[in-house]
Motif scaffolding. Structure first.
Motif, short mmCIF file in Angstrom:
data_model
loop_
_atom_site.label_atom_id
_atom_site.label_comp_id
_atom_site.label_asym_id
_atom_site.label_seq_id
_atom_site.Cartn_x
_atom_site.Cartn_y
_atom_site.Cartn_z
N GLU A 1 1.28 -1.25 -0.01
CA GLU A 1 0.19 0.15 -0.12
C GLU A 1 1.24 1.93 0.18
O GLU A 1 2.18 1.58 0.98
CB GLU A 1 -1.33 0.02 0.96
CG GLU A 1 -2.03 0.92 1.72
CD GLU A 1 -2.96 0.96 0.61
OE1 GLU A 1 -4.00 1.71 -0.61
OE2 GLU A 1 -3.21 -0.62 -0.40
N ARG B 1 2.19 4.89 0.86
CA ARG B 1 2.24 5.74 2.23
C ARG B 1 0.88 7.26 1.43
O ARG B 1 0.67 7.69 0.28
CB ARG B 1 3.69 6.40 2.22
CG ARG B 1 4.46 5.20 2.70
CD ARG B 1 5.96 6.43 2.56
NE ARG B 1 6.46 7.31 1.51
CZ ARG B 1 7.23 7.71 1.50
NH1 ARG B 1 8.39 7.94 1.98
NH2 ARG B 1 7.72 7.23 -0.24
N PRO B 2 0.47 6.81 2.79
CA PRO B 2 -0.22 8.35 2.75
C PRO B 2 0.27 9.83 2.21
O PRO B 2 0.94 9.78 2.78
CB PRO B 2 -0.78 8.81 4.30
CG PRO B 2 -0.79 7.10 4.54
CD PRO B 2 0.12 6.66 3.45
N GLY B 3 -0.32 10.35 1.20
CA GLY B 3 0.87 11.70 0.79
C GLY B 3 2.05 11.62 0.13
O GLY B 3 2.87 12.08 0.20
N TRP B 4 2.09 10.42 0.18
CA TRP B 4 3.14 9.84 -0.83
C TRP B 4 3.84 10.44 -1.78
O TRP B 4 5.59 11.14 -2.18
CB TRP B 4 3.09 8.56 -1.78
CG TRP B 4 2.18 8.53 -2.95
CD1 TRP B 4 0.72 7.70 -2.69
CD2 TRP B 4 2.05 8.53 -4.06
NE1 TRP B 4 0.37 8.49 -3.87
CE2 TRP B 4 1.57 8.32 -4.80
CE3 TRP B 4 3.96 9.29 -4.90
CZ2 TRP B 4 1.26 8.28 -6.23
CZ3 TRP B 4 3.76 9.79 -6.27
CH2 TRP B 4 2.23 9.44 -6.74
N GLN B 5 2.82 11.44 -2.63
CA GLN B 5 3.23 12.43 -4.03
C GLN B 5 4.30 13.67 -3.41
O GLN B 5 5.19 13.97 -3.40
CB GLN B 5 2.04 12.77 -4.67
CG GLN B 5 2.90 14.09 -6.08
CD GLN B 5 1.06 14.73 -6.77
OE1 GLN B 5 -0.06 13.55 -6.70
NE2 GLN B 5 1.47 15.22 -6.99
N GLN B 6 3.21 14.49 -2.22
CA GLN B 6 3.93 15.50 -1.81
C GLN B 6 5.83 15.39 -0.58
O GLN B 6 6.59 15.90 -0.60
CB GLN B 6 3.14 15.98 -0.78
CG GLN B 6 1.96 16.76 -1.15
CD GLN B 6 0.50 15.09 -1.47
OE1 GLN B 6 0.78 14.84 -0.80
NE2 GLN B 6 -0.29 16.39 -2.31
N THR B 7 5.32 13.56 -0.40
CA THR B 7 6.82 13.46 -0.12
C THR B 7 7.56 13.40 -0.11
O THR B 7 8.76 14.36 -0.44
CB THR B 7 6.22 12.12 1.00
OG1 THR B 7 5.41 12.50 1.67
CG2 THR B 7 7.94 11.59 1.71
N SER C 1 3.00 1.79 -5.13
CA SER C 1 2.42 0.20 -4.55
C SER C 1 2.96 -0.70 -4.73
O SER C 1 2.09 -1.56 -4.83
CB SER C 1 1.22 0.94 -5.84
OG SER C 1 1.79 0.67 -7.09
N TRP D 1 12.30 5.87 0.90
CA TRP D 1 11.23 5.31 1.60
C TRP D 1 11.32 3.84 2.12
O TRP D 1 10.36 3.27 2.69
CB TRP D 1 10.28 5.11 -0.21
CG TRP D 1 10.18 3.86 -0.28
CD1 TRP D 1 8.51 3.83 -0.57
CD2 TRP D 1 10.21 2.22 -0.20
NE1 TRP D 1 7.71 2.23 0.12
CE2 TRP D 1 9.07 1.70 -0.68
CE3 TRP D 1 10.86 1.58 -1.03
CZ2 TRP D 1 8.99 0.31 -0.38
CZ3 TRP D 1 11.42 0.01 -0.68
CH2 TRP D 1 10.43 -0.19 -0.99
N ARG E 1 9.31 2.52 5.04
CA ARG E 1 8.34 0.80 5.03
C ARG E 1 9.53 0.39 5.83
O ARG E 1 8.39 -0.96 6.40
CB ARG E 1 8.48 1.14 3.57
CG ARG E 1 7.51 2.22 3.35
CD ARG E 1 6.01 2.74 3.89
NE ARG E 1 5.49 1.33 3.99
CZ ARG E 1 4.44 1.01 3.66
NH1 ARG E 1 3.76 1.83 2.32
NH2 ARG E 1 3.40 0.06 4.17
#
Length: 396
Positions: free
Chosen positions: A7, A9-15, A40, A141, A145
């Motif tokens: 899955e 991460r929430p907000g992956w794009q901004q990260t 993903s 990442w 993770r």
């Protein structure tokens, strides 16, 4: 080597944008936006696998240097399409003085699925990209993770160390300019150059950023200048040598080329000898010098030969990026005539490894002469193109 789904991460794009990856999405022909940075999924490798791949990469790099020496010593630069005698002479001189010229990095594209030897698809030695995502967001990442895991990734430290070692080769008292083309819709080149400039700054170098289109020519002094009319004495450029040498200002580039020993007024990084390695003709020269090598695919310049009937072939333009102009031919297919003015290399067809419908290429990085990291790209089609996705990895 295994592919896993996970899955994002929430907000992956901004990260990842905050970590330097300014284009985490790709716009497709139907105008949709889909992830370029794709977390993903991820790939895992064992440590022995990675150690074996490191050995392969360093051996291939050494073989490529030997091929470059062969091309110069046997006056075969015309095989690369370098037919201008003056340019050929300067490239050969650059090769002979390579110990005096800064050279940072390159990226091997490898065919590998974990079940057999890695095969070299090509070597991107002059203007390789996908560096930022391999060096930075991928590492962060993993730390988030998989805390405590490892990754084939020492890119950042090695780049900083390389700048420190090579600083004495730069003109004293002058800033190091970093140039990219302003004609860069995605911002990929700008991002890569900005990251490399950051590594140079961390090595203690004074730097100046400039679009290559804004480098000026001072007719009175006969030298290149930046926007503030400072002489451009050393310049890292993410701009292919075949463009630089043939642009409108190409004659000035050759007139003022510093090939080591203070013979010119502008030192370019990567140096001109990288033209020997960033050309698909290198694949055929390698096969000629190392026939049957387990990490090479058969390749020829004069036609597909037996490949047309045995296992098929890929026809690759000698110069090109992101799969442009590559055509694939199954065994027994009717040969497709090519324009004699558009020479290519004919390499054995090696369908990309398929992991659940994802075609995979390993991008193995070299910094100076050592293996330094891995970036993985996936595509839906048989050729890795501008719609490929970057997928992270870990060592399990």
């Amino acid at each position: 080597m295994e592919r896993h789904t996970i899955e994002p991460r929430p907000g992956w794009q901004q990260t990842v944008e905050a970590q330097g990856l300014i284009y985490p999405l790709t716009r497709y022909p139907d105008d949709s936006l889909r992830p370029y940075w794709d977390e993903s999924a991820y790939y895992s490798f064992t440590l022995p696998e990675v150690e074996a791949l490191e050995d392969v990469v360093e051996e291939l790099h050494g073989m490529c240097l030997a091929a470059a020496a062969h091309l110069v010593e046997h006056d075969r630069l015309a095989d690369l399409g370098i037919e201008d005698p003056r340019l050929a002479r300067l490239v050969a001189e650059s090769w002979r003085r390579r110990d005096e010229l800064p050279s940072l990095y390159g990226r091997f594209d490898l065919h590998y699925d974990g079940s057999g030897p890695a095969k070299m698809l090509e070597y991107n030695a002059d203007t390789p990209t996908s560096l930022v995502e391999a060096a930075s967001p991928q590492w962060f990442w993993m730390e988030e993770r998989f805390p405590g895991a490892d990754q084939w990734n020492s890119l950042h430290e090695r780049l900083v160390a390389a700048w420190k070692r090579q600083a004495p080769l730069l003109p004293p008292g002058a800033p190091l300019h970093f140039a990219h083309s302003a004609d860069d819709e995605l911002g990929e080149d700008l991002m890569t150059v900005a990251y490399l400039e950051e590594t140079a700054q961390q090595a203690g170098l004074e730097t100046v950023a400039i679009p290559v289109e804004e480098i000026g020519w001072d007719r009175l002094s006969g030298r290149f200048v930046d926007q503030r009319l400072r002489f451009v004495r050393a310049c890292f450029k993410l701009y292919p040598w075949e463009w630089l040498a043939t642009d409108d200002f190409g004659p000035h580039v050759l007139d003022t080329l510093d090939n080591g020993g203070g013979t010119g007024t502008t030192l370019w990084i990567e140096p001109a000898w990288k033209m020997l390695l960033s050309n698909k003709a290198l694949l055929a020269v390698l096969w000629e010098l190392y026939p049957g090598h387990p990490n090479l695919l058969p390749a020829y310049l004069d036609g597909p030969r037996e490949l047309a009937h045995t296992c098929g072939y890929a026809a690759k333009p000698l110069l090109g990026r992101e799969g442009a102009g590559v055509t694939l031919h199954e065994p027994g297919a009717e040969p497709v005539p090519r324009d004699p003015g558009d020479p290519c290399c004919y390499q054995e067809l090696a369908p990309l490894p398929d992991f659940d419908g994802n075609r995979v290429v390993l991008g193995a990085w070299v910094v100076e002469d050592e293996a330094a990291g891995l970036g993985i790209r996936e595509s839906a089609g048989p050729v890795t193109d501008e719609y490929a996705r970057f997928v992270p990895h870990v060592i399990r």
